[in-house]
Design an enzyme around this catalytic site. Structure first.
Site, mmCIF file in Angstrom:
data_model
loop_
_atom_site.group_PDB
_atom_site.id
_atom_site.type_symbol
_atom_site.label_atom_id
_atom_site.label_comp_id
_atom_site.label_asym_id
_atom_site.label_seq_id
_atom_site.Cartn_x
_atom_site.Cartn_y
_atom_site.Cartn_z
ATOM 1 N N GLY A 37 77.257 87.667 39.597
ATOM 2 C CA GLY A 37 76.313 86.386 39.708
ATOM 3 C C GLY A 37 75.863 85.526 41.519
ATOM 4 O O GLY A 37 75.683 85.194 41.895
ATOM 5 N N GLY A 40 71.971 84.232 42.645
ATOM 6 C CA GLY A 40 72.206 82.870 41.950
ATOM 7 C C GLY A 40 72.246 81.789 43.269
ATOM 8 O O GLY A 40 72.289 82.687 44.650
ATOM 9 N N TYR A 154 83.295 83.700 31.969
ATOM 10 C CA TYR A 154 84.962 83.675 32.250
ATOM 11 C C TYR A 154 85.485 84.738 31.421
ATOM 12 O O TYR A 154 86.587 85.957 32.409
ATOM 13 C CB TYR A 154 85.728 82.516 32.554
ATOM 14 C CG TYR A 154 84.465 81.756 33.108
ATOM 15 C CD1 TYR A 154 83.500 81.989 34.897
ATOM 16 C CD2 TYR A 154 85.603 80.302 34.154
ATOM 17 C CE1 TYR A 154 82.906 81.489 35.545
ATOM 18 C CE2 TYR A 154 85.155 79.358 35.008
ATOM 19 C CZ TYR A 154 83.679 79.844 35.880
ATOM 20 O OH TYR A 154 83.549 79.391 36.395
ATOM 21 N N LYS A 179 84.387 76.095 39.347
ATOM 22 C CA LYS A 179 84.293 74.547 37.734
ATOM 23 C C LYS A 179 82.810 74.722 36.642
ATOM 24 O O LYS A 179 81.686 74.644 37.741
ATOM 25 C CB LYS A 179 84.383 73.448 38.369
ATOM 26 C CG LYS A 179 82.947 72.653 39.397
ATOM 27 C CD LYS A 179 83.320 71.287 39.350
ATOM 28 C CE LYS A 179 81.983 70.441 40.141
ATOM 29 N NZ LYS A 179 81.399 69.616 39.089
ATOM 30 N N TYR A 210 85.612 70.903 47.743
ATOM 31 C CA TYR A 210 86.386 69.627 48.193
ATOM 32 C C TYR A 210 86.888 69.130 48.346
ATOM 33 O O TYR A 210 87.090 68.822 49.938
ATOM 34 C CB TYR A 210 85.875 68.135 47.264
ATOM 35 C CG TYR A 210 84.899 67.125 47.341
ATOM 36 C CD1 TYR A 210 83.351 67.925 47.692
ATOM 37 C CD2 TYR A 210 85.507 65.912 47.659
ATOM 38 C CE1 TYR A 210 82.650 66.234 47.580
ATOM 39 C CE2 TYR A 210 84.202 64.950 48.447
ATOM 40 C CZ TYR A 210 83.093 65.579 47.617
ATOM 41 O OH TYR A 210 81.676 64.329 48.496
ATOM 42 N N GLU A 248 75.109 59.622 45.805
ATOM 43 C CA GLU A 248 74.013 60.330 46.136
ATOM 44 C C GLU A 248 72.766 59.744 45.741
ATOM 45 O O GLU A 248 72.876 58.781 44.677
ATOM 46 C CB GLU A 248 74.144 61.549 45.021
ATOM 47 C CG GLU A 248 76.167 62.396 45.753
ATOM 48 C CD GLU A 248 75.587 63.492 44.207
ATOM 49 O OE1 GLU A 248 75.015 64.841 44.421
ATOM 50 O OE2 GLU A 248 76.104 63.320 43.512
ATOM 51 N N HIS A 272 86.556 66.737 42.255
ATOM 52 C CA HIS A 272 86.724 66.026 43.619
ATOM 53 C C HIS A 272 87.678 65.047 43.259
ATOM 54 O O HIS A 272 88.084 64.941 44.289
ATOM 55 C CB HIS A 272 85.217 65.654 43.886
ATOM 56 C CG HIS A 272 83.993 67.124 43.296
ATOM 57 N ND1 HIS A 272 84.668 68.668 43.782
ATOM 58 C CD2 HIS A 272 82.726 67.219 43.253
ATOM 59 C CE1 HIS A 272 83.769 68.801 42.993
ATOM 60 N NE2 HIS A 272 83.159 68.659 42.740
ATOM 61 N N LYS A 365 74.402 59.153 40.691
ATOM 62 C CA LYS A 365 72.919 59.272 41.163
ATOM 63 C C LYS A 365 72.130 58.551 41.188
ATOM 64 O O LYS A 365 72.417 57.540 40.646
ATOM 65 C CB LYS A 365 72.390 60.309 40.474
ATOM 66 C CG LYS A 365 73.122 61.769 39.915
ATOM 67 C CD LYS A 365 73.366 62.664 40.666
ATOM 68 C CE LYS A 365 74.610 64.169 40.644
ATOM 69 N NZ LYS A 365 74.270 64.887 41.323
ATOM 70 N N TRP A 617 85.534 24.203 14.867
ATOM 71 C CA TRP A 617 85.217 24.027 13.930
ATOM 72 C C TRP A 617 85.451 25.543 13.025
ATOM 73 O O TRP A 617 85.012 26.610 13.615
ATOM 74 C CB TRP A 617 84.661 22.732 13.713
ATOM 75 C CG TRP A 617 84.276 21.267 13.896
ATOM 76 C CD1 TRP A 617 84.190 21.328 14.889
ATOM 77 C CD2 TRP A 617 84.717 20.597 13.002
ATOM 78 N NE1 TRP A 617 83.927 19.495 15.152
ATOM 79 C CE2 TRP A 617 85.251 19.466 13.926
ATOM 80 C CE3 TRP A 617 85.470 20.345 11.853
ATOM 81 C CZ2 TRP A 617 85.479 18.290 13.719
ATOM 82 C CZ3 TRP A 617 85.815 19.099 11.534
ATOM 83 C CH2 TRP A 617 85.506 18.128 12.280
#
Length: 791
Positions: A37, A40, A154, A179, A210, A248, A272, A365, A617
């Protein structure tokens, strides 16, 4: 060959050939780095820069390198793309321009693109590496594969690496996984099993960037360095709460295909923020560099967490998310997504040190600012009588500030009224000159501040750890499954919950403010605000309280939880008004499952409700013993009455059991209840009557075909239900319509068809008994949740 341009030096390699942590190096050697990748977005933004930084740091270590960008595109198409990415890498400030130019040139010469699609492609790569090693006469140190690809790929790639690309004995293999590591516990378990068939645990590096952030990586060293000062106060007796927050300002446009499957909890909280939580609360390791001990102590915390359920979370969704989903996923306008873009979760640890201590994990977000931090807020038992600005009266806190926000840089802040911390290590410094900046409403000068001397990028730091075989900053299989075991039940419980809609940015105001009570968390603002556009309506400002008309009467609508909150508040308001006017409040409550949430709300939140002056009641009752589960009175008692301080003589169950018989007309139970009502209730006019609506349109125990006009002037009557138990006792329209206020509560998707029908039919109490509810001197309000209203 081209590898000869690389510096071939003889310094000791930092990491040994078998990849085991902490062992002495056997020899320097050649390292092949493969980014699958490699063209990417992640590789472009972070990975190539991180590996270039690794190359710079290791250029004098005696290791040689080759770098491969892999992908599914043909070589001739992707090679120019890769080299445009590589040309953009940069050196740190301490590297001169001349040296940087030389290093970049060497890095580019050592890199190439390879198509990695089929097993044959991986076999060809392995042959190429072997051939290079033989031609250059170099010993192989190891191979590093970074899988910057979707998680579903994977297992297949790991199998190809295992079968065709393993280095020969004595060299290490490290495979880095990004992840998400699964979608829930089950899928994570399947993925772990698939990977385990190709790779050993030692060979897998699950990366959470993180853990590479400078402040996060220094949490344990800070706690260790200041252990003597922190040990007495790092517990439930001194800590008021812990907040772990990532806010964010951006939306998720362009990422909807991924985001709508995962949402904010899976995207941020499960990984994270959970990792940060374990670093703050885990038992301190004797050796912070020993990954087995660090990961074991983290696992102990994860295993001690109290279960997370619906009451431990609130979720939200920014206003325009629905339109973005419709556009990017090509959904119709009536498509509604439950995916949260905001979540606040209250976690607690079942441990003597932290029992009952709130830990808030919050992310979203489209919030007001971009900032991340972990804040430990301590209790302050000092009260300043006159000078409230005295430092002793200000909050005591330690803030691990990840970056951005008002401060803009990573830092560790300690309140000056707490203690002066020791420096984390020699790569950090104390800031003594302060700018005019506030943090949590306090001037920055109120804190002792430590910052790194040089800011480093998280991926570059973690890539260095991978190269050195240091696993304490990565996620083990056991810890991953423990985290999913904690979060999966919460995700399941929220799967069909509608998030609260919020406008985004500064316009959110207090819409997302939360309230903690014991082990539960809820939104503080009980009036739910929603976007009418989100529901297909229009509004001049796009936001308003969802109120309107239904069958010519008032209507209030909201998500179920907020609707119940509003109804409970309205009942209390009516009670206070009635007692102010006449000293007493008469409340008639219906049976069934619908009002149970209301009963809980009144019992758990409305502590100022005037129960002492309230008479309760019943609207209707099944002809069963009051001890049976089907009894409306038993439900009322178990879910409300036993939890509030109401005088027993203010409670009026319907007398369905007289003379050891159930609802026999000669026993006169209905007449007895009517006489009691006439005696105690002024003009037989209840202040508040709560009704529900059955799927067949019945209300109270007045059913279709019951011919209400045959009940005459009676206020209470025996009726017949089409379902068991058939016999009932019920208030009639004669008394219901005398009430000052009647509330009709309708909830659940199952009632959507009924609501649709009721919106069209004319008044016909014989066919649709609920249409006979027409208060003569009072008012009728429909409380309808969005599930029932919108389906």
């Amino acid at each position: 060959m081209f590898l000869t341009v690389f510096f071939l030096l003889v310094a000791l390699c930092t990491q040994g050939g078998n990849g085991k942590e902490g062992e002495e190096a056997q020899r320097p050697g050649h390292v092949s780095v493969v980014i699958v990748g490699g063209t990417g977005d992640l590789a472009k933004k972070y990975l190539w820069q991180g590996f270039f930084q690794l190359y710079i740091n290791q250029v004098s270590s005696g290791n040689t390198f080759s770098f491969y960008g892999g992908g599914q595109s043909p070589t001739e198409k992707a090679t120019p793309v890769l080299f445009e990415i590589l040309k953009a890498v940069s050196c740190s400030k301490d590297v001169s321009q001349e040296r940087c130019a030389l290093l970049k040139d060497q890095f580019l010469r050592l890199a190439q693109y390879r198509q990695l699609k089929s097993l044959e492609d991986y076999q060809d790569l392995a042959k190429h590496i072997e051939q290079q090693l033989q031609e250059e006469g170099m010993t192989e140190a190891g191979r590093l594969f970074y899988l910057s690809v979707p998680a579903f790929a994977y297992a297949d790639i790991a199998e190809k690496i295992n079968s065709s690309c393993r280095p020969k004995s004595g060299a290490w293999l490290r495979v880095v996984l990004e992840k998400p590591f699964g979608h829930d516990y089950g899928s994570a378990q399947v993925l772990a099993s698939q990977l385990r068939s190709s790779l050993t645990e030692e060979e897998m590096y699950r990366i959470d960037h993180y853990l590479g952030k400078q402040v996060v990586s220094k949490m344990l060293p800070f706690r260790i360095q200041n252990k003597k000062l922190l040990d007495p106060i790092w517990n439930k007796h001194h800590i008021e709460r812990v907040e772990i927050v990532l806010k964010e300002t951006l939306d998720v446009k362009g990422r909807i295909a991924f985001y709508d499957q995962y949402g904010v909890i899976r995207d941020v909280l499960q990984n994270h923020l959970t990792e940060v939580m374990t670093l703050l609360t885990m038992r301190l390791p004797k050796n912070v560099s020993r990954s087995e001990e660090v990961l074991g102590n983290k696992l102990q915390i994860l295993s001690s967490m109290l279960p997370l359920g619906k009451n431990q979370a609130v979720i939200g969704q920014y206003q325009t998310y629905k339109a973005e989903v419709q556009q990017e996923l090509n959904k119709t306008k009536d498509h509604v997504s439950h995916t949260p873009t905001f979540a606040a979760v209250l976690a607690q640890i079942d441990d003597a040190q932290y029992e009952g201590m709130p830990i808030l994990l919050i992310s979203g977000k489209m919030l007001d600012e971009r900032v991340g931090y972990a804040r430990v807020l301590f209790k302050n038992d000092i009260f300043c009588v006159q000078n409230h600005n005295n430092v002793h009266c200000k909050p005591k806190q330690i803030v691990f500030y990840f970056g951005h926000g008002s401060l803009q840089y990573p830092a560790i802040l300690v309140s000056k009224n707490l203690f002066k911390p020791a420096l984390v290590d020699s790569e950090w410094k104390e800031v003594t000159e302060h700018k005019d900046v506030n943090v949590f409403g306090l001037p920055i000068s109120d804190f002792y501040i430590q910052i790194p001397m040089e800011q480093k990028e998280a991926y570059a730091e973690l890539i260095s750890h991978i190269f050195l075989g240091q696993k304490n900053s990565f996620i083990s299989t056991e810890n991953l499954l423990a985290s999913w075991d904690l979060w999966t039940p919460l995700l399941s419980s929220l799967a069909s919950t509608f998030p609260r809609i919020y406008p985004g940015g500064a316009d959110n105001a207090d819409v997302l403010d939360i309230h903690l009570k014991g082990k539960d968390v809820s939104y503080n603002n009980e009036v739910v605000i929603i976007s009418t556009d989100h529901l297909g309506g229009t509004s001049t400002n796009g936001f308003q309280v969802m109120q309107g008309k239904f069958r010519s009467s008032e209507m209030v609508s909201a998500w179920a939880e907020q609707l119940v909150d509003k109804l409970a508040a309205d009942i209390q308001e009516a009670a206070e008004a009635a007692i102010y006017e006449g000293g007493v409040f008469h409340l008639a409550l219906s049976g069934g499952s619908t009002p149970l949430a209301l009963f809980h709300r009144l019992a758990d939140h409305h502590f100022t409700f005037p129960w002492r002056n309230t008479h309760v009641w019943m609207v209707d009752e099944r002809c069963v013993l009051p001890t049976e589960l089907e009894s409306n009175f038993r439900n009322l008692h178990d879910h409300l009455l036993q939890h509030v301080r109401i005088p027993y003589y203010n409670i009026h169950p319907m007398p369905v059991h007289l003379n050891q018989r159930l609802c026999v007309e000669e026993d006169g139970g209905a007449l007895m209840y009517e006489k009691q009502l006439v005696k105690l209730v002024n003009s037989s006019s209840f202040h508040f009557v709560l009704l529900g609506v059955g799927y067949d349109g019945h209300t109270a125990s007045l059913f279709p075909g019951g011919k209400a006009d045959e009940l005459g002037d009676s206020l209470v009557a025996l009726t017949e239900s089409p379902s068991k138990p058939h016999q009932r006792m019920s208030l009639t329209f004669n008394v219901i319509n005398r009430a000052r206020k009647v509330a009709l509560l309708v909830m659940g998707k199952g009632k959507h068809e009924l609501i649709t029908q009721l919106s069209r039919v004319k008044d016909n109490p014989d066919k649709w008994p609920v249409t006979g509810v027409k208060p003569t001197n009072g008012n009728l309000v429909w409380y309808i949740d969005y599930d029932a209203l919108l389906g």
